[in-house]
Structure formats: C-alpha cells, structure tokens
Design a protein around this motif. Structure first.
Motif, mmCIF file in Angstrom:
data_model
loop_
_atom_site.group_PDB
_atom_site.id
_atom_site.type_symbol
_atom_site.label_atom_id
_atom_site.label_comp_id
_atom_site.label_asym_id
_atom_site.label_seq_id
_atom_site.Cartn_x
_atom_site.Cartn_y
_atom_site.Cartn_z
ATOM 1 N N ASP A 109 -4.432 0.619 56.084
ATOM 2 C CA ASP A 109 -4.632 2.016 55.272
ATOM 3 C C ASP A 109 -4.019 2.956 55.927
ATOM 4 O OD1 ASP A 109 -6.723 0.952 53.579
ATOM 5 O OD2 ASP A 109 -8.217 1.267 54.696
ATOM 6 N N LEU A 110 -3.247 3.754 55.242
ATOM 7 C CA LEU A 110 -2.244 4.856 55.652
ATOM 8 C C LEU A 110 -3.491 5.910 56.622
ATOM 9 C CD1 LEU A 110 0.311 5.864 55.306
ATOM 10 C CD2 LEU A 110 -0.231 7.429 53.541
ATOM 11 N N GLU A 111 -4.390 6.164 56.053
ATOM 12 C CA GLU A 111 -5.194 6.938 56.739
ATOM 13 C C GLU A 111 -5.773 6.670 58.293
ATOM 14 O OE1 GLU A 111 -9.699 5.812 54.851
ATOM 15 O OE2 GLU A 111 -8.690 7.838 54.420
ATOM 16 N N ASN A 112 -5.405 5.168 58.493
ATOM 17 C CA ASN A 112 -5.642 4.619 59.854
ATOM 18 C C ASN A 112 -4.532 4.931 60.745
ATOM 19 O OD1 ASN A 112 -8.219 3.881 58.939
ATOM 20 N ND2 ASN A 112 -7.652 1.652 58.597
ATOM 21 N N THR A 165 -1.661 4.454 49.639
ATOM 22 C CA THR A 165 -2.911 4.473 50.317
ATOM 23 C C THR A 165 -2.945 3.348 51.154
ATOM 24 O OG1 THR A 165 -3.703 3.170 48.453
ATOM 25 C CG2 THR A 165 -4.176 5.535 48.505
ATOM 26 N N ARG A 166 -1.983 2.462 51.200
ATOM 27 C CA ARG A 166 -1.932 1.171 52.140
ATOM 28 C C ARG A 166 -0.385 0.795 52.145
ATOM 29 N NH1 ARG A 166 -4.980 -3.720 50.254
ATOM 30 N NH2 ARG A 166 -5.604 -3.955 52.582
ATOM 31 N N VAL A 167 -0.121 0.419 53.509
ATOM 32 C CA VAL A 167 1.113 -0.065 53.647
ATOM 33 C C VAL A 167 1.206 -1.540 54.437
ATOM 34 C CG1 VAL A 167 2.284 2.311 53.825
ATOM 35 C CG2 VAL A 167 1.327 1.240 55.878
ATOM 36 N N LEU A 168 2.236 -2.108 54.060
ATOM 37 C CA LEU A 168 2.504 -3.449 54.713
ATOM 38 C C LEU A 168 3.712 -3.440 55.748
ATOM 39 C CD1 LEU A 168 1.052 -6.237 54.494
ATOM 40 C CD2 LEU A 168 2.927 -6.829 52.828
ATOM 41 N N LEU A 169 3.380 -3.413 56.838
ATOM 42 C CA LEU A 169 4.464 -3.064 58.070
ATOM 43 C C LEU A 169 4.738 -4.272 58.755
ATOM 44 C CD1 LEU A 169 3.221 0.405 59.209
ATOM 45 C CD2 LEU A 169 4.942 -0.136 57.748
ATOM 46 N N SER A 170 6.021 -4.262 59.362
ATOM 47 C CA SER A 170 6.364 -5.286 60.540
ATOM 48 C C SER A 170 6.845 -4.207 61.742
ATOM 49 C CB SER A 170 7.380 -6.346 59.979
ATOM 50 O OG SER A 170 7.335 -6.802 59.063
ATOM 51 N N GLU A 171 6.456 -4.735 62.856
ATOM 52 C CA GLU A 171 6.736 -3.707 64.023
ATOM 53 C C GLU A 171 7.499 -4.551 64.966
ATOM 54 O OE1 GLU A 171 3.113 -3.133 66.073
ATOM 55 O OE2 GLU A 171 2.999 -5.375 66.742
ATOM 56 N N LEU A 172 8.352 -3.876 65.849
ATOM 57 C CA LEU A 172 9.280 -4.334 66.888
ATOM 58 C C LEU A 172 8.972 -3.623 68.010
ATOM 59 C CD1 LEU A 172 12.721 -5.719 66.527
ATOM 60 C CD2 LEU A 172 11.988 -4.867 68.457
ATOM 61 N N GLY A 194 -0.765 1.851 46.229
ATOM 62 C CA GLY A 194 -1.169 3.165 45.955
ATOM 63 C C GLY A 194 -2.093 3.528 44.639
ATOM 64 N N THR A 195 -2.549 4.550 44.547
ATOM 65 C CA THR A 195 -3.129 4.908 43.152
ATOM 66 C C THR A 195 -2.576 6.081 42.748
ATOM 67 O OG1 THR A 195 -5.229 6.331 44.578
ATOM 68 C CG2 THR A 195 -5.433 3.696 43.972
ATOM 69 N N LEU A 196 -2.950 6.297 41.401
ATOM 70 C CA LEU A 196 -2.534 7.612 40.576
ATOM 71 C C LEU A 196 -3.570 8.748 41.120
ATOM 72 C CD1 LEU A 196 -1.690 5.991 37.047
ATOM 73 C CD2 LEU A 196 0.012 7.042 39.072
ATOM 74 N N ARG A 197 -3.265 9.857 41.124
ATOM 75 C CA ARG A 197 -3.811 11.063 41.239
ATOM 76 C C ARG A 197 -4.907 11.069 40.193
ATOM 77 N NH1 ARG A 197 1.439 12.590 42.724
ATOM 78 N NH2 ARG A 197 1.536 13.750 44.465
ATOM 79 N N PRO A 198 -6.038 11.434 40.570
ATOM 80 C CA PRO A 198 -7.211 11.950 39.627
ATOM 81 C C PRO A 198 -6.714 12.544 38.444
ATOM 82 C CG PRO A 198 -8.052 11.989 41.562
ATOM 83 C CD PRO A 198 -6.750 11.787 41.942
ATOM 84 N N GLY A 199 -6.710 12.264 37.247
ATOM 85 C CA GLY A 199 -6.406 13.012 36.256
ATOM 86 C C GLY A 199 -4.824 12.542 35.686
#
Length: 422
Positions: A224-227, A165-172, A264-269
């Motif tokens: 956030d990955l969705e961003n 769900t979230r990533v920690l990136l470096s950019e070049l 990240g998070t586990l899927r519901p259930g």
C-alpha cells in the motif's frame, strides 16, 4: 538534485575515500574543444566529484565530459545573445542552488571543498545554468503559450487517471560500509543507468543485493502506498511501470527500486459529468429533425430557430439531474450535435454544447473540495488526490513546453558546433 541531502552526506565518504588518483596525463590539458572552448581533464574530474556529491547522473568520465560540453554550448549561446552573468546574478544563483540542501552558498562551498571540489567548479556549473535560463527567457519563453483547452485537457486526463494506491516493487540494496560508499554508488549507478528490464533487475538483485529478497530477484509483494515512508512516495510515483529509480543513499547502503506494476482507484466523482445542453419544444418530430439538420452548433441554433428562438432553454447541470429521455439522447452526442426526442404529439430538439467532468465544474465554481473537521475547521492534512488549480496546471504545462524547447535548442547547438579532440 533529488538526492542532494543524502549526496552531501556522501561527501564524507569522498573525503575518506582517497585523494586525487595518480594519472600520467597532465590534468590541465584539454580533452575536447567545443567551438574552440577547451574542456580540461581536471574539469572532468571535478565535475565527476561534484555530480557524486549531488547524487546525480554523470558521475563517470563520459557523463561528466558530456555535461561540460553542454555547458560550453550554453555559454556559447549566451555570448551569441549578448548575455553576461553579473556578479550579483551569479551570487543569487549560488544561494538558490545551495538552499536546496538547506545551506547557504558559503556553507555549501565548504562542504564541496571538504570533498575535494574547488569553488570554481561550483561557480562554473551555476554560471552556465544562470546564463542558459537567460537564453531561454529571451529566445524561447516569448514563443510559448498555454491555451485554456490544454489546461482543460490536462485536468480531464488527471481525473480519468486512477490515483495510485498500491505498488509492486523490486528492491536492490547494495551494502556501503565506511570507505566503500563510492564503490557501492558506482555499482548502483551502473545498474540504474542500464535501464534494466524486470528480468535484468532481478539478476542484478540476486548478484548484488544484501536484502532478504535477493533470492527472489528483489521482488516484493504488493505494498500500500500509504505504508511507504512519505519521503519515498514521490520517488516511486515518479516512475512508470518498468522503470528503475536513481540510487538512494541510506545509512550503510545504496538502494534501487524497480517499479513492476501499480494499482489505483479513480477519484470519487470522477465518472460524473456536467452537461451544457439546449432544448427546444416543437410541434412535430419532423420539424425538430429539420432544424437539427440545419443547426451546426449551439451558437447558430438561435439564428436557425427563427421566431422559436425565444423558447430555447439552455442549462448546465449534472447528468443525473437531466430527464431520462433527454439524458439518453445526450449520452450519444458529441459537442454541437443534435438529436430529437419524439413525444408523439410534440418533440424536443436536443443539442449538446459541451460535457466535462463534474470535478472540473466544481473547481471552476469554487466549490470546496477539502474535508472539514467536525468543528468546522478545515482539515490540516492536505488531500494528496486533490486536483491542482488551473494556474498550477498552466505553469506545469508552460514549464514542460519550455524544457522541451530548450532541449531541442541545445540539440541544435550541439549539431551545429565544432566539437573536436586534440
């Protein structure tokens, strides 16, 4: 191929960049022989340009030469197997390859020619691929199988793996003004090809990046990955922490990303289980323990129980629907292992047959997993976290095995080949 569209855009830069470099050597002289099949200097130059247009690896002379050596090995294997590429088969391959860029074969060929790449280089590249696929189908595919247990294991692994769900990136970000696209791409490929550590990527970002994050070594905060742009998400998700992406072309620049970490998070259930188990009520704990010692599996319990077999109850239910004492015993059991629940005046023999994630049990039962809109119409937006079908997983495992076996066979061909230089 991932960056083929942006690579084709780069073709204009190749056109403007320069004509063929002046070289003292004869461009058509062989540079290497593979089982007496020559690879010429001109072919290496053409392959380099071709890979640049595709935005793929192998844009330097060494990479292009190795790719051509591998093609000669693939062609050799096809000849050994009596495989020939027909004109119809080649044309189908050309059209299929060009379609990945949303073009027909003729249009794609025209783009290549404008970038200084002859039609024959494209045809040779595709012909080797078509021949190799035929070799793989004939030699490797018949020996590959995918068991239900492998599919189950892969689906279970996916359920137990958190959805990022979230990533920690470096950019070049390397500037690529008109006429300098090739130089920018070459620098980016040099960085990506070195497999940099986080510290090495940071040093390269401080030295080469035009981004505001350059002073911080290209390091960005959690995102956030969705961003992220939808087109970028699969690129980032294909990386493991510590890996660097292949160069991505954007207007006026070439971009690299280094994945430092994910959350990240586990899927519901995902933590819920469905248990297949058996119970048998007996007169005493001693009798239940004796039967538990004799029974080796759920299948043999019926025979071992003798006249009491008719009283055996077998059910498959969610773990939260199992009575507390029985559920407690089942929690510590492996498949085909038994335990005793002692009630004082009587006892239950409890045997676990199998356990699986509830999400898998729902999928097998055909239970819908997509959300429904209030009006009852299925949501149009696909659930990116949904589990793939068993057929899709079977195909994925099959392709993975086929690729690994094909790579191993190519390595065997390379080891056995006579590869020499003039």
């Amino acid at each position: 191929m991932r960056h083929i569209l942006s690579g084709i855009a780069l073709a204009a830069g190749l056109l403007l960049g320069a004509g063929a470099p002046a070289v003292a050597q004869n461009p058509f002289e062989p540079v290497v022989y593979v089982n007496d099949a020559a690879v010429t200097r001109y072919e290496v130059q053409q392959r380099m340009r071709f890979m640049q247009v595709l935005g793929a690896a192998g844009t330097d002379a060494a990479g292009a030469e190795q790719a051509l050596i591998d093609d000669r090995l693939r062609d050799f294997a096809a000849r050994q197997a009596g495989i020939e590429v027909t004109d119809e088969g080649l044309q189908t391959g050309l059209e299929e390859f060009a379609s990945r860029a949303g073009l027909g074969a003729a249009e794609f060929t025209a783009v290549l020619e404008r970038a200084g790449i002859e039609q024959q280089a494209f045809r040779d590249f595709v012909a080797s691929g078509v021949a190799w696929r035929a070799v793989v189908r004939q030699r490797i595919v018949p020996g590959i199988s995918v068991s239900d247990a492998e599919i189950q294991q892969e689906l279970t692994r996916r359920i137990e793996t958190p959805v990022v769900t979230r990533v920690l990136l470096s950019e070049l970000i390397i500037p690529a003004p008109p006429g300098q696209e090739d130089a920018a791409m070459a620098r980016a490929r040099e960085v990506a090809g070195s497999g940099p550590t986080e510290a090495q990527f940071a040093e390269a970002a401080r030295r080469l990046s035009a981004s505001g994050s350059a002073a911080a070594g290209g390091r960005l905060a959690w995102i956030d990955l969705e961003n992220l742009p939808p087109s970028l998400r699969p690129v980032i998700l294909s990386l493991s922490p510590g890996q660097t992406s292949q160069p991505l072309t954007v207007p006026g620049a070439v971009v690299l990303f280094h994945l430092r970490d994910t959350q990240g998070t586990l899927r519901p259930g995902a933590r819920e289980q469905v248990l297949d188990y058996m119970t048998l009520r007996l007169a005493s704990a001693a009798e239940a323990a004796a039967l538990a010692a004799r029974a080796r599996s759920c299948d043999t319990l019926y025979a071992e129980a003798g006249g009491a077999a008719a009283a055996i109850q077998r059910q498959t239910v969610s773990q939260n629907a199992i009575p507390g004492l029985i559920a407690t015993q089942l929690a510590s059991l492996d498949d085909d292992e038994a335990a005793v629940v002692n009630y004082g005046g009587s006892a239950d023999l409890v045997m676990l047959c199998s356990r699986q994630p509830a999400l898998l049990a729902e999928a097998e039962a055909g239970v819908a997993t997509t959300a429904l809109a209030d009006d009852g119409v299925e949501a149009a937006v696909p659930d990116e976290g949904a589990l793939p079908s068993r057929d899709a997983v079977r195909e994925e495992i099959f392709n993975r095995k086929a690729t690994a076996a094909a790579d191993a066979y190519l390595a065997e061909l390379r080891a056995d080949a006579v590869i020499r230089r003039p």
